[in-house]
Design a protein around this motif. Structure first.
Motif, PDB file in Angstrom:
ATOM      1  N   UNK A  13      52.252  17.181 -24.586  1.00 43.70           N
ATOM      2  CA  UNK A  13      53.868  16.272 -24.610  1.00 43.70           C
ATOM      3  C   UNK A  13      54.643  17.106 -25.659  1.00 43.70           C
ATOM      4  N   UNK A  14      56.078  17.135 -25.236  1.00 48.29           N
ATOM      5  CA  UNK A  14      57.014  17.749 -25.760  1.00 48.29           C
ATOM      6  C   UNK A  14      57.146  16.991 -27.252  1.00 48.29           C
ATOM      7  N   UNK A  15      57.853  17.633 -28.198  1.00 45.12           N
ATOM      8  CA  UNK A  15      58.267  17.336 -29.491  1.00 45.12           C
ATOM      9  C   UNK A  15      59.783  18.033 -29.673  1.00 45.12           C
ATOM     10  N   UNK A  16      60.662  17.422 -30.025  1.00 39.54           N
ATOM     11  CA  UNK A  16      62.146  18.055 -30.381  1.00 39.54           C
ATOM     12  C   UNK A  16      62.259  17.710 -31.809  1.00 39.54           C
ATOM     13  N   UNK A  17      62.554  18.582 -32.795  1.00 41.00           N
ATOM     14  CA  UNK A  17      62.906  18.437 -34.046  1.00 41.00           C
ATOM     15  C   UNK A  17      64.495  19.157 -34.203  1.00 41.00           C
ATOM     16  N   UNK A  18      65.088  18.430 -35.247  1.00 40.26           N
ATOM     17  CA  UNK A  18      66.319  18.969 -35.751  1.00 40.26           C
ATOM     18  C   UNK A  18      66.099  19.218 -37.356  1.00 40.26           C
ATOM     19  N   UNK A  19      65.797  20.486 -37.775  1.00 36.73           N
ATOM     20  CA  UNK A  19      65.526  20.606 -39.215  1.00 36.73           C
ATOM     21  C   UNK A  19      66.802  20.219 -39.976  1.00 36.73           C
ATOM     22  N   UNK A  26      62.287  22.896 -29.691  1.00 37.98           N
ATOM     23  CA  UNK A  26      61.239  21.909 -28.672  1.00 37.98           C
ATOM     24  C   UNK A  26      60.133  22.562 -28.549  1.00 37.98           C
ATOM     25  N   UNK A  27      59.022  22.074 -29.103  1.00 41.05           N
ATOM     26  CA  UNK A  27      57.831  22.409 -28.835  1.00 41.05           C
ATOM     27  C   UNK A  27      57.323  21.830 -27.668  1.00 41.05           C
ATOM     28  N   UNK A  28      56.936  22.773 -26.650  1.00 39.08           N
ATOM     29  CA  UNK A  28      56.360  22.384 -25.251  1.00 39.08           C
ATOM     30  C   UNK A  28      54.775  22.650 -25.290  1.00 39.08           C
TER      31      UNK A  28
END
Length: 198
Positions: A1-7, A121-123
């Motif tokens: 499952x993807x994860x989106x991060x905005x540091x 975006x970690x896929x």
């Protein structure tokens, strides 16, 4: 499952609908494809392409893609570091980058043109994303150094990276946020004030 991060804003998105809504203004789409039981662990590239033929054909029609293949990267891949060095610097290319992950995981970093902060975006298995042509981005493979993806291309010859001078990739070290990821705050709370290694 993807994860989106905005540091820059300490933002994390894990919900598929929220991720899709966040990515849409940047022309990036994210889909989850069913993977359960469709291919075996040792499936050949031909078997993978056959198993996902309906989805591939739909994308070809929608995006003008003319060919699809499978890339298989593992710690045993010859000249792996040299291969990864082609993708881990900020670049663009002249056609969309389309990837569906069937094994492993990695992180696509995006530097928006509109001045919004860089996001990642970690896929993982079952995630499909595109990076639209002309988008500044780069890619990091996760620590297991394994990813197997279906790739779609609009030109039979594929694309060539166009690297950015003074790319911002140097400000964002490689990181993955899988089940073993521990935030600095959580680690500090668990371990006290000693050094934290993530």
């Amino acid at each position: 499952m993807a994860t989106v991060k905005v540091p820059a804003t300490n933002t994390q998105l894990d919900d598929a609908a929220e991720i899709a809504a966040f990515l849409k203004p940047y022309g990036i789409w994210h889909e989850r494809w069913d993977v359960e039981g469709r291919i075996g662990d040792d499936a050949t590239a031909e078997e993978i392409l056959a198993a996902y033929e309906p989805e591939i054909e739909r994308l070809k029609v929608a995006g003008g893609y003319v060919t699809a293949d499978v890339i298989n990267v593992s710690p045993e891949t010859p000249n792996l570091d040299a291969m990864l060095a082609r993708f881990d610097k900020e670049h663009t290319h002249s056609e969309d980058e389309v990837r569906f992950t069937v094994r492993g995981h990695g992180v696509f970093w995006v530097n928006p043109e509109n001045g919004d902060p860089v996001f990642a975006i970690e896929v993982g298995v079952g995630d499909l994303i595109n990076v639209p042509r002309g988008t500044k981005h780069w890619f990091h493979l996760c620590n297991d150094r394994t990813i197997r993806c279906i790739r779609l291309f609009q030109e039979m010859a594929g694309w060539t990276p166009e690297y950015m001078d003074n790319g911002v990739h140097v400000e964002h070290p490689p990181v993955c946020w899988g089940p073993n990821f521990l935030t600095a705050e959580a680690a500090s709370a668990a371990l006290g004030d000693g050094p934290v290694r993530l």
